[in-house]
Structures are given as C-alpha cells and as structure tokens.
Design an enzyme around this catalytic site. Sequence first.
Site, mmCIF file in Angstrom:
data_model
loop_
_atom_site.group_PDB
_atom_site.id
_atom_site.type_symbol
_atom_site.label_atom_id
_atom_site.label_comp_id
_atom_site.label_asym_id
_atom_site.label_seq_id
_atom_site.Cartn_x
_atom_site.Cartn_y
_atom_site.Cartn_z
ATOM 1 N N GLY A 34 0.814 -1.211 0.000
ATOM 2 C CA GLY A 34 0.000 0.000 0.000
ATOM 3 C C GLY A 34 0.850 1.265 0.000
ATOM 4 N N SER A 35 0.368 2.295 0.677
ATOM 5 C CA SER A 35 0.979 3.622 0.583
ATOM 6 C C SER A 35 2.369 3.723 1.193
ATOM 7 C CB SER A 35 0.061 4.660 1.232
ATOM 8 O OG SER A 35 -1.139 4.778 0.490
#
Length: 663
Positions: free
Chosen positions: A317-318
């Site tokens: 993810g981020s």
Amino acid sequence: MRANLSMKKRMRNILFVMFILITLLIGRIGFIQFVQGKELSEMAYEQQTLDRSINPKRGTIYDRTGENVLAVSSTVETVTVNPGNIAKEDKEKVAQKLAEIFELDYDTVLKKVNKRSSIETIAKKVEKEKTDLLRQWMNENNITTGINIDEDTKRYYPNNNLASQIIGFCGSDNQGLDGIEAKYDEVLAGSKGSIKRHTDAKGGEIGTEGENYVSAIDGNDLILTIDMNIQSIIEKYLQEACIDNVCTDGGNIVVMNPKNGDILGMATYPSYNLNEPFEAYTDELKQNWDNMSQEDKTKSLQAVWRNRAITDTYEPGSTFKTITASAALEEGIVTDIDKEGEFTCTGGIEVAGVRIKCWRYYRPHGAESLRQALMNSCNPVFIGLGQKIGVTKYFEYLKKFGLLEITGVDLPGEANSIFIKQEKAGPVELATISFGQRFEITPLQLVTAVSAIANGGNLVKPRVVKEIIDSQTKEVTKMETEIRGTAITKETSEKVLSMMESVVSEGTGKNAKVAGYRIGGKTGTSEDGVNTNKYVTSFLGVAPIEDPQIVMLITLYNPTGEGGHQGGGVAAPLGGQIFSEILPYLEVSQGNQEEVEVINQVTVPELEGKTVKEAEQIAKESNINLVIENEPEELDEGNVIIKEQTPKAGIVINEGTNVYCGI
C-alpha cells in the site's frame, strides 16, 4: 575275490563322496572368507561390542548482548539395557522397576529386557532425579551390569514464547527443525561421542580391556542480533494491538538497524511456546485439540511456526510511496520537494482509459508539493511520477532496492516478491505499482529497501546472527555487514527522510509522534487479496531522523475492531508507543528539551447519531479533525446525520488526528 572287488568299489564311492564334501566345504569356506568376509566381520564386531552414543551439548543461543540466554541445552540422562547381561531371574523385577520409575508400560519394557539384542533404549532425556532413584535401587539389589545410565542433553528455552518464530525448536534427537535452530543446525549441533566395550557371544562383558571412550564435541554458541528487551517490547505491543483491533489474521513487526542490517526484533502474532512446539497455542485450540484430526493439528501448528515477516507476502500500500518518491528524486523528475503547486489532485487520474481514484476523491487535495503529496498520501501524484519514470527505469529501481530478489537473511523459508514481469507491465500496472498495490513483497523486503533510504543509500543485507563462538577454542567469528549495492544518493535519502518526518509531524502519521524525538514514517492501508473485504494496515517508521538507528514496519492483518483499518488510526499509534520505549532504551538523545513538543492525547467522542454541524462543533472542542467521507457537493449540515465513524468513540488518539465519518 568278489568280496575284495565289492570292498574296493565301496571305498571308491566313499572317497568320491568325501572328495565332493571336502570340495563343497572348501568352496563354502572360500565364499565366507572372500565374499561374505567383510560383512560377517562387521556383524561379529557389532555383536561383540556394546556401542552407546554420547550426545554433545548443543550450542547456546544468546541475544545481542551476549548475556541473555535464548536457548540452552541442559544435562539429562538416557537409560539403556544390555539384555544379555541381565540375569534371567532378575529380568522381571528389572522391567518392573524401570516401568515404575519412568512411567512406562511394563509389558513393553519386559519385551525389551528379554530381547536377544546387544542394547535396547528404555527412556531418553530423563531428569537426574529419576535416574538417581534407579541408581539407588541398583545398589540395593546388587545389580551391577546390564543397565546403562548415560549423560544426554535436552534443549530448553528459558523465555518460552519469546522470539519463537526466529529461534525455532529441536526434535527429540536434538536436530534443529525450524528457525535459527534449523538454519545453523550444523554449527550448533556438535559431534557425537561413543562408548565401546567388547563382549562375548552372549553379550557378557569381557572385563574393561578394549573399552574405548570417544568424547562428544559440544556445539558452537551463537550471538544473535536480536535484542531481548526490544523483542519483548514489540511482542507486548503487537499482542495488545492484535487483540484490541481484532486482527483475525494476526500481525508482525520488524525492527532493523539500517546501518548494518542487524535485526533487533522480529515478532509475529500469535506465537507459540518453544518448549511445547507441538501443543495447542491458544485457549480456543486447547478446548478443541483432542477432537481435531492429526491433519488439522499439523496445519494449525505449521501456520504458527511460520515467520510471516519473511515467509508471507502482502501488498504494502501507501508505505511503498517512499520508494516511488526516491526514484523520482534520483531521476531529477522532482528537484524541489517544497515547490508549491507542482502537482494537483483532482480526485483521480485517468490511465489508459481507466480512472484511478485518490483515497480522498470526494474532497480532492488540490495543489500540492511533493512533501504535501506524501503527507496526504495522494495516489494521483505518485501515479504521475510513475508515468514519468517509466516501466524500464522503475524496474531498475525495484532491483536497486532489492525488491526483485530475496534479502538473503539467515533464516529458513524466505519468500520472494511477486511482481508482474517487466515486459508485461503496461500503463495501468505501472500506475498501481507506483502507489503500492497489485504486487506483493515480504515485510522484510520493505524494511530492507527503506533501510537504504535511512542509511544514506546503501542496500544492506539483513542478518540475525552476529557472532559464532567456537566451543573448543572460544574463538569468535564475526558476521560482517554486507552491502549489496547502492540504491540512491545521500542527497535523495535526506530529502525523503525530511518528507517522512513531515508525514508524522503534520500528515497521516500524526499518531506516531513521540515527544522529544524526530520521527519519520508512512502509513499504509491495502487490500488483502482481491474482493476479500480484508485489509492490511501498516506503519513504516524511521527514527531518529537526524541519525536513523531504527527502521520499523508494523503490519496488522485484517483488523476488524472499532478502531477501523486505516494505517493512521490503527498502526501509527502502535508505532508511537513502541518508539517511546525503544528510543530511550537505546539511549537516543532527545535533543534540546526546551524545543520538545508536548503531544496531547484525547479520547474520540461519540459522533454517530449527531448531525454534521453538531459533530463539527464536538470535533473542534476535542481538537480532532473531522473528515466527512463521500461528502456531496451540497450538504445540509444541520439535518444530515452521521451514521458511522472511524476510529470509534472511546479510542485514545493524538490531538489533530483525522476522524472519518460516513453519512
């Protein structure tokens, strides 16, 4: 005359028969001597010797201080019998006493005592208290031969569950079966010794002449990079987080020194007791254990034995935006990380006919600098950077950061990343990779990559063993730091660290703040598989920013509690708690105490059931930031009711943290 002829004929027949018999006998002797000689000689030697092995003491495993013991071999004893040396009238009472002392089945022991063999094992790895009872009984009953009591060793783990998936465990024969115990089995095991004594054909001892004693050679000791205190801290907080946030699939934490690759702590939840590796490890399993099939038991045990930080992959993810930012800066695509309005978030970006939304598509971030984009975790900005970098160059950076191969850590079972092949990566695939989705890496691969950002650009090989101590000479072999390449320049490293600090001081990672310390970080939330409705929430932390000594990754699998599944609300607070204990322990300076920011915490108020206008007033009074999800262009704040909120009421957070509300 006829009688003489008959006699001569009879004599010839007898001589012929004798010739045939002698020929056969000579042939048999020749066959035994030249064909079966070696085999029979070995069998005779085996029959005429009592050969008992002496197990070596397995090497001790210490934490990085060299003082805290993580695994040690204690002295126990093994009992064997030589059936031929036990008098016939004593066999039953010997079997009875052996069965009584060692809590064994009498009939089974009696069969062993009556066997026509040189040696039979009665009991392995028993405590000295029991063998002392046997010695006393033997003296009282004047039994001096036929029962052997030999020193043996048993593996013991004084801290039970601590670092279980790292250390691993041993089988009944002292062979390492998992973790460090398996990876360094040849180093730890040592060499067996033996006791040989010559006997007669019936197994009776022939005095002490010819007795041969070969000493066992103890295994070498290991000093790990694991710090027992740090390991204890992260295990404590990981367990609390997994329980409080109802993480159905557990979680893990990795703490690494970015300068030399030393893994200071690596925790997986749930864990298991190293002294009872084949037993049920949760209360739920203990209730059902006896009713489970062996197949289900094995499956359950193998799941908890896995060190998920290296054996399991996930979508980062981020947190992966730190890699994209590094590549963009290194390529000169961005030079000034604080240039106002260099990027614009309109709520989404179209890639090859596919519109990919920003997580805050309903209220776009608008004009941003790169620093602000990382603070806001804005997907469109990083997709745009990925497009400018291009597939070929982006994959070059994946390789530079060590993300296309295993890290080479000295633990068994390491998995590799799962990326689409470069030649098959199109615009959409590049876009999703740029903000950390639709590929999988291990937590350790990400920690290793970000350690290159933290240490000034060097890709360092992670390690768990620091030193090996020879059991005979006490000579110390140091495991040297291995630099596998250069990922980025120091200038790029400093810029990315500066932006990561802003993520914690002002962005999505606010909950990881620790008073007196400069913390950098990046939060992440990703799907655990496609259409599973499961999420992985994470926090990637670096501290202290001015001289990074720790890179930490927290990964929580499918948190389903009231706190939600956002990295900033679930994983970041955990990161702050851990840093607040680890940094003082490592004696990291807090800097100028006059400049130390006091971080106040508040309890999330009840917003569900309130109107948006009421919620905004409550949020203002509580010093939290209200974020309305799916907010329409026109909103009647006085009549629209808030239906849900994340985090839920009652959760403790830092002031200024976002509370997300659905209407």
